[in-house]
Structure formats: C-alpha cells, structure tokens
Design a protein around this motif. Structure first.
Motif, PDB file in Angstrom:
ATOM      1  N   ARG A  40      13.052  34.131  54.185  1.00 31.96           N
ATOM      2  CA  ARG A  40      14.484  33.835  53.823  1.00 31.96           C
ATOM      3  C   ARG A  40      14.586  33.602  51.950  1.00 31.96           C
ATOM      4  O   ARG A  40      14.820  34.012  51.618  1.00 31.96           O
ATOM      5  N   PHE A  41      13.960  32.345  51.952  1.00 34.60           N
ATOM      6  CA  PHE A  41      14.298  31.705  50.387  1.00 34.60           C
ATOM      7  C   PHE A  41      12.802  31.351  49.909  1.00 34.60           C
ATOM      8  O   PHE A  41      13.337  31.238  48.576  1.00 34.60           O
ATOM      9  N   TYR A  42      11.884  31.910  49.986  1.00 31.77           N
ATOM     10  CA  TYR A  42      10.800  31.548  49.400  1.00 31.77           C
ATOM     11  C   TYR A  42       9.959  32.801  48.572  1.00 31.77           C
ATOM     12  O   TYR A  42       9.475  32.950  48.437  1.00 31.77           O
ATOM     13  N   LYS A  99       9.917  31.586  39.179  1.00 25.32           N
ATOM     14  CA  LYS A  99      10.660  30.343  40.265  1.00 25.32           C
ATOM     15  C   LYS A  99      10.050  31.052  41.797  1.00 25.32           C
ATOM     16  O   LYS A  99       9.110  30.547  42.351  1.00 25.32           O
ATOM     17  N   PHE A 100       9.560  32.130  41.832  1.00 21.74           N
ATOM     18  CA  PHE A 100       8.448  32.740  42.916  1.00 21.74           C
ATOM     19  C   PHE A 100       7.116  32.835  42.727  1.00 21.74           C
ATOM     20  O   PHE A 100       6.457  32.658  44.147  1.00 21.74           O
ATOM     21  N   LYS A 110      13.661  22.808  45.856  1.00 25.60           N
ATOM     22  CA  LYS A 110      14.449  22.175  45.153  1.00 25.60           C
ATOM     23  C   LYS A 110      13.568  21.086  44.138  1.00 25.60           C
ATOM     24  O   LYS A 110      14.190  21.080  42.728  1.00 25.60           O
ATOM     25  N   SER A 111      12.289  20.897  44.190  1.00 24.73           N
ATOM     26  CA  SER A 111      11.204  20.018  43.267  1.00 24.73           C
ATOM     27  C   SER A 111      10.642  22.147  42.462  1.00 24.73           C
ATOM     28  O   SER A 111      10.677  21.793  41.176  1.00 24.73           O
ATOM     29  N   VAL A 112      10.971  22.889  42.763  1.00 23.29           N
ATOM     30  CA  VAL A 112      10.870  24.330  41.963  1.00 23.29           C
ATOM     31  C   VAL A 112      12.244  23.979  41.244  1.00 23.29           C
ATOM     32  O   VAL A 112      12.236  24.498  39.884  1.00 23.29           O
ATOM     33  N   GLN A 116      14.638  23.508  35.527  1.00 21.87           N
ATOM     34  CA  GLN A 116      15.169  22.950  34.293  1.00 21.87           C
ATOM     35  C   GLN A 116      14.722  22.204  33.416  1.00 21.87           C
ATOM     36  O   GLN A 116      15.395  21.351  32.042  1.00 21.87           O
ATOM     37  N   ALA A 117      13.682  21.068  34.476  1.00 23.98           N
ATOM     38  CA  ALA A 117      13.724  20.103  33.621  1.00 23.98           C
ATOM     39  C   ALA A 117      12.254  20.169  32.136  1.00 23.98           C
ATOM     40  O   ALA A 117      12.443  20.104  31.391  1.00 23.98           O
TER      41      ALA A 117
END
Ligand code: SF4
Lengths: 420, 259
Positions: free
Chosen positions: A290-292, A334-335, A346-348, A353-354
């Motif tokens: 669902r999320f990854y 991202k994927f 969250k770390s992704v 961003q960083a």
C-alpha cells in the motif's frame, strides 16, 4: 438503564466482539458543524491499549451473540455452549454517548451475530447508527458490520450514517470456507461490498456537483481474514487481499491470527499458539503493497509462497534481488529509496528533502535518525566509505541477523512497529 | 560596552515574554546571552541581568518575522518546542531563529542541520505528549454538570490541545486541569478560558467521591473498566507492549486502570 443488566450484557458482548481486530477510526472527515457532540476529522486516537498491546479506540461490541449460523471458527456459532445476550438499541446508544463524553472512545464499532435473518439484524444495526446521528447529534466515528446477505436498501441506509462498513471474509480461500462454514457462500459477502462500493462512487461524483449530497461511508470499507485456520499459504492470503483492495477499493484488510476456541477437528486445537509472527509479516507485506510501491507478486509468487519468518519481507525481497543494490541515496527516486531495507517512508522523505541542501554522507544520515545498521549494506552516499565486500545473499543475511538479534526478539505488534 | 559580556535575559516564562527577549537580542545586537525563567532564578555573579518586560507588540513583530521565514510547520515547531520547558531550550530557539532570518531559503526541512534537527526532535516529543493527552484525558461528570479531567503532562501542552477538545466536546462544559502547573482550560459552551482552581483541602484527584461527582459517574467508570477487561485477548497477552504504549506514569488518572 439498569446498571447490573447492562453490565452483564456488556461483558458478554464485548468479549464476543474482541476477535475482530479492526480498530481504525481515521479517515472520516466528519466534522462537528452544529455544535453537537464529537468530531471525526482527525487521525483517530487510541485512547488506551489492552494488555495484549492492541489499540482501544472504539467501543467494540456485538448487538447480540445469538446466531443462526454455525461457522466453525467463530465463538458465537450456534452450536457453542456459551451465555447469550442482546442489547436494546437504546442501550447501545447510551453507552456510546456516555463513553464518548468521557473521552474513553472515538466512537462505536457495532457488529452482530445473525438472529432471525440478515435483514432483521442489519435493520437493528442501522437503527443504532441512525439514532446516534439524528437524535443525539453525534459526529463521532461509527463502524458498522455489513451482515452478509443484507439487502441493498439497508446497505444504502447504513452508509448514510456509518463512517465505515466492513464485511469479514474471514477465510481466504473458497475451499476453506466450504470446509469451515458450509452454510455460507462467498457471494453473500461480496454482494454488500459491491453495493457499498458503488454507492461510494456515486455519492462522490454527486457531491462534486451538488455540495449538499450526504456523505456515504466516508471512511470506506474494510475486511478481515483469519490466518492459520484453514491451512492457506501466505501467497493465497495476500493475493486475495490484493484482489479485494483493487476490486472493491478497500481501505484496509486486517489479518487476525487464529485464536483456537474449539475442539473441532477441522481446526487447530486449543492450546496451539496464535501465529503472531506470521501475522506481523503479513501486515508488513500489506504495508509494502500500500505505501512502498511493491506489487504483491514481487513478494509472493509460485516460487516463493510463504514469507520468511526470520527476516521482514522487504529485507527478504532485497536478498533475492541483490542486482538492484547498492542504491545511491543522493540520486535514487522515491520508489527505489523505499526499497532499501531498514529505511522507512519517513526516512525516505527526510532524505528527499535534505538532499536538496547538500549531498548526504553517512554522518548526515545518522544525524537524521536513519537506522543504518542494516541499510548500510544496501546503499552508497557521498563518501568513499561503503561496503566493498562482495557478499552473497546468505552471507549478508547471516551478518544482518547476527547484528540484530535484539531487534528480532523485539515485541511484536500487528498494527505498529512495522519496520521500526 | 564589553562585547564578550554575557547578558542574562530574565523573562516571565511566557512565549510572548521570550519573543520580547528575542526582540531585545536583535535590537541591541547582543552576542552572548542566556535566558532565565522565574522558577529558575539564580543569582549570577558574572554577566549582566536584563529584566524583560513582556511587550506584545514586540513579540508580535518577531513572530510575524519568523513566520515569513518558515513554513507553518516550522513556526509550530518553534512554539511547541518552547512548551517543552527544557532548560536551555531558549538558546536553541534563538539559534534557529537567527539562522532562519539569515538564510534565503526556509531551513525547516534541512534535516542535516544540527539545530533544525534538534528542534524537530524536541517538537516531536512535545507532539507525542500532546497526542497522549488527547488520548488519556478522562472526564468525570461533576455534580455541577461539568466534565472534569486532571492531568500531569510531561510538557506544558494544554495550549496545544485546546482546539481539539473544543471542537470535539462542543455541547458539554468541560475542564482539563494541569495539576503539575496549577492551571486549566475551561470550556463554558462558548469559549475556552485559562482558569485556576482552589481545590478543596484533601481533594484526591484519583478518587471519584460522591461529594463532587454524580452517582452515575462511578457506574460508567465500572462499565468502562469491565469493557477494558472483556476486550482483552488473554492468549495474546503482551504487557511489555502495553506499558510501552501506556507508560505507567499516566495510569494515575486513567479510569480503566483504577481498580
Ligand atoms: S454468522 Fe457470523 S456470528 Fe454467526 S457464527 Fe458465522 S461468523 Fe459467527
């Protein structure tokens, strides 16, 4: 209401309802507009936790545990010799309101044994929800069980008052269902699901044109499967789950390790351990889907029908697909980042961003709280220092397992701590 | 003026007071500063103590300035970390603000920056406490028809939970009282106000005494306790996980734990 009577009923009917593991109370967006009671706009709160570590968010009860059916895996089944009770509609309303006002709960999760007929039962469930909404001006969360076989009209009404509707398919395979609940057929489960799905779609499109169209089951539908009662494989479970997500737009599928409640020879015997680790692995797989961005067949297929118990499914996938690694955290999308073992979403996002500010090195990653003990074998960053040994999958697996024994024995929870 | 001299900014402990102090820092270009709240007053031998008189206008100017330099999330993070009451938090906040003012881009999401990271961690633990309070507040109905709850949060989170309770319990009067800090929120069906109670002598907040609470109050507590027991699945017992979610220090005011 007479306190002693209600107390007795509550004990029986909460006890009978506890095997339904769904506890979600989020995703509804029902706000308190008319200065009434309650609102269900937020994330859904766990007001407490049971001693088995599960979230207590809703008053989860059966309207009655009288039932005309005899499903082998269910405590409420007709042939089981237990105390029976039935709430009156008003009693459930009073309990819900008074618990809610004290900030004990986010709302009500009402299910029921089937007494007389599916429609007769569904009618009463709907009556509770209707009273809460119309007479008590209640905006808290309401989850109603759709009774298999209930009419379309009743399902339609249910969706007007409830935030979520669910039908538990319970047994992942057709064969299992035939064995354990021969009186039931799959179509009865599916029919109300289809009706609700269609109504949701229709209401959504009407709302785009006419704002005053009432909301219909705004938190969607969910279902539950019992794990380990009918000898099914993880592949069968997750493929069924995937089918239901896609076909009926389900919000959630819950997996509930079978808790032996009967000496029926068709089922695991009393005293058998609840398969909690397996359950946890299934939830992890569900999250990956669902999320990854994982497809179910990447994790479970005919070559690989059951999940590893010793490693989580993401690590398992990585070990079987070493050609994708190492991944460059300063470049990957991202994927691909999401596929690095040990890295949560969250770390992704933090990395994404960083890295706009500067190229990230080990120190940065560590400071951001990225858990590196396992991720470090699967990524490269702005540093000349990285895992250079050409390790084979089994070697890598044994290194990781050795370094993370404490993690492996960590407390297991089906709902949280998924990849912590 | 001695450049290296340390200035001790003594303020009233409020957020506006702190922002006023920050205003002074910018105004007088103070280099080495430390902050002092009323409860932490120590005579310092070195350094020069400046009494800050809270000035809403100055506070507002600083706050507006910082808001234009950070995302909504960033400014919320500043405010909620302030409520952590951690010693030395003001220095971290000041550092963050100075960096934010200097930078041409918002620094909120620069998680490889030590100050940003530190503040986001503090804000995260305050946020966790806020959620805990939203979950663990237990109202009891008093004889005056007010739903009353006592709490002792780790951080000063009442200002952060006010909105949540107001929109949820719009049709009942309620009080959430922080016994540790001696103040509470009172909702009178119209608005939420800060209030202080003179609690009766010998008042035990963990007991539900008929002198203060309605007769049905104890019944509902009993029903809730029963529910809590019935909904538990014994064969899945996992007390470690339970305590991890509901740390023992919160049990005192949880109705389901009062047995
Ligand atoms: S119909 Fe439902 S309540 Fe009745 S025995 Fe089957 S699963 Fe249990």
């Amino acid at each position: 209401m007479s306190f002693e009577r209600t107390q007795e009923k509550l004990k029986i009917l909460a006890d009978a309802a506890k095997y339904d593991v769904s506890c979600a109370s989020s995703g509804s967006k029902r706000s308190n507009t008319s200065k009434g009671l309650g609102d269900a706009t937020g994330m859904g709160i766990c007001h407490s936790y049971t001693e088995d570590g599960r979230c207590v968010s809703l008053l989860k009860i059966l309207l009655t545990n009288y039932c005309i059916f005899d499903c082998a895996y269910c405590v409420t089944r007709k042939s089981n010799d237990i105390k029976r009770a039935a709430f009156q509609v008003q009693e459930v309303v009073d309990l819900t309101i008074n618990f809610y006002r004290r900030n004990y709960i986010e709302g009500l999760f009402l299910s029921s044994g089937i007494f007389k007929s599916a429609d007769y039962t569904m009618e009463r469930l709907v009556a509770v929800a209707k009273k809460l909404r119309l007479e008590e001006n209640f905006n808290g969360y309401i989850h109603l069980k759709s009774i298999p076989g209930a009419s379309d009209e009743l399902m339609k009404e249910a969706g007007l008052y409830a935030d979520r509707l669910s039908v538990n398919i319970e047994i992942p395979t057709k064969e299992g269902l035939k064995l354990l609940a021969p009186e039931k057929n799959r179509e009865d489960f599916i029919k109300p699901m289809v009706k609700v799905k269609n109504e949701i779609i229709q209401h959504k499109s009407e709302r785009k044109i006419i704002k005053s169209t009432p909301k219909f089951a705004p938190a969607g539908q969910s279902t539950q499967m019992i794990i380990g009662a009918s000898g099914e494989s993880d592949q069968q479970i997750m493929w069924t789950s995937n089918y239901f997500y896609k076909k009926f737009n389900l919000k959630r599928v819950y997996y509930s390790g079978y808790i032996p409640i009967s000496y029926d020879s068709r089922l695991p015997q009393i005293g058998t351990d609840v398969p909690m680790l397996r359950e946890n692995r299934l939830y992890q797989t569900d999250w990956l889907m669902r999320f990854y961005g994982f497809e179910v067949h990447e994790i479970l297929n005919s070559e690989h029908q059951n999940l590893d118990l010793d490693v989580d499914p993401k690590l398992g996938w990585a070990l079987r697909n070493m050609e994708h690694f190492p991944i460059d955290v300063n470049k990957a999308d991202k994927f691909m980042l999401a596929r690095i073992p040990g890295l949560g979403m969250k770390s992704v996002y933090k990395i994404l961003q960083a890295r706009q500010f500067r190229k990230l090195n080990w120190e940065h990653l560590k400071r951001m709280g990225v858990a590196l003990n396992r991720a470090k074998y699967f990524l490269v960053c702005d540093s000349r220092d990285f895992e250079r040994r050409d390790l084979t999958s089994p070697q890598l697996k044994s290194i990781i397992l050795q370094n993370s024994t404490s993690k492996y024995h960590k407390v297991l929870s089906p709902q949280l701590n998924l990849f912590g | 003026m001695l450049i290296s001299e340390e200035h001790i900014l003594s303020y009233d402990g409020t957020f506006d007071g702190f922002l006023t102090a920050v205003f002074q820092v910018f105004e007088f270009k103070l280099k080495t500063v430390s902050f002092q709240r009323p409860e932490s007053v120590q005579e310092s031998l070195f350094g020069n103590t400046i009494e800050i008189v809270t000035d809403l206008e100055k506070a507002d100017r600083v706050w507006k300035g910082i808001k234009s330099k950070t995302s909504a999330r960033g400014s919320y993070r500043l405010y909620s970390s302030f409520l952590s009451e951690q010693s030395g938090i003001e220095i971290v906040l000041l550092d963050y603000m100075q960096q934010a003012f200097k930078s041409t881009v918002p620094i909120d999401s620069d998680f490889s920056n030590a100050t940003v990271l530190k503040l986001s961690q503090i804000a995260k633990s305050v946020g966790r406490e806020k959620h805990r309070m939203e979950a663990f507040v237990r109202f009891r109905l008093t004889n005056d028809g007010i739903y009353f709850a006592t709490v002792e949060p780790d951080f000063d989170v009442l200002p952060l939970i006010s909105k949540h309770f107001k929109s949820r319990y719009a049709d009942q009067k309620w009080i959430i009282y922080d016994l540790k800090r001696g103040y509470g929120l009172y909702y009178d069906l119209e608005k939420v106000e800060i209030m202080q109670l003179a609690l009766p002598d010998g008042f035990d907040a963990t007991k539900t005494n008929r002198d203060y609470f309605t007769a049905s109050e104890l019944e509902f507590q009993t029903l809730w306790q029963d529910y809590f027991v019935s909904t538990n699945i014994k064969s899945r017992k996992n007390l470690k996980l339970h305590v991890q979610h509901v740390p023992k220090r919160y049990w005192k005011y949880l109705s389901e734990k009062l047995r």
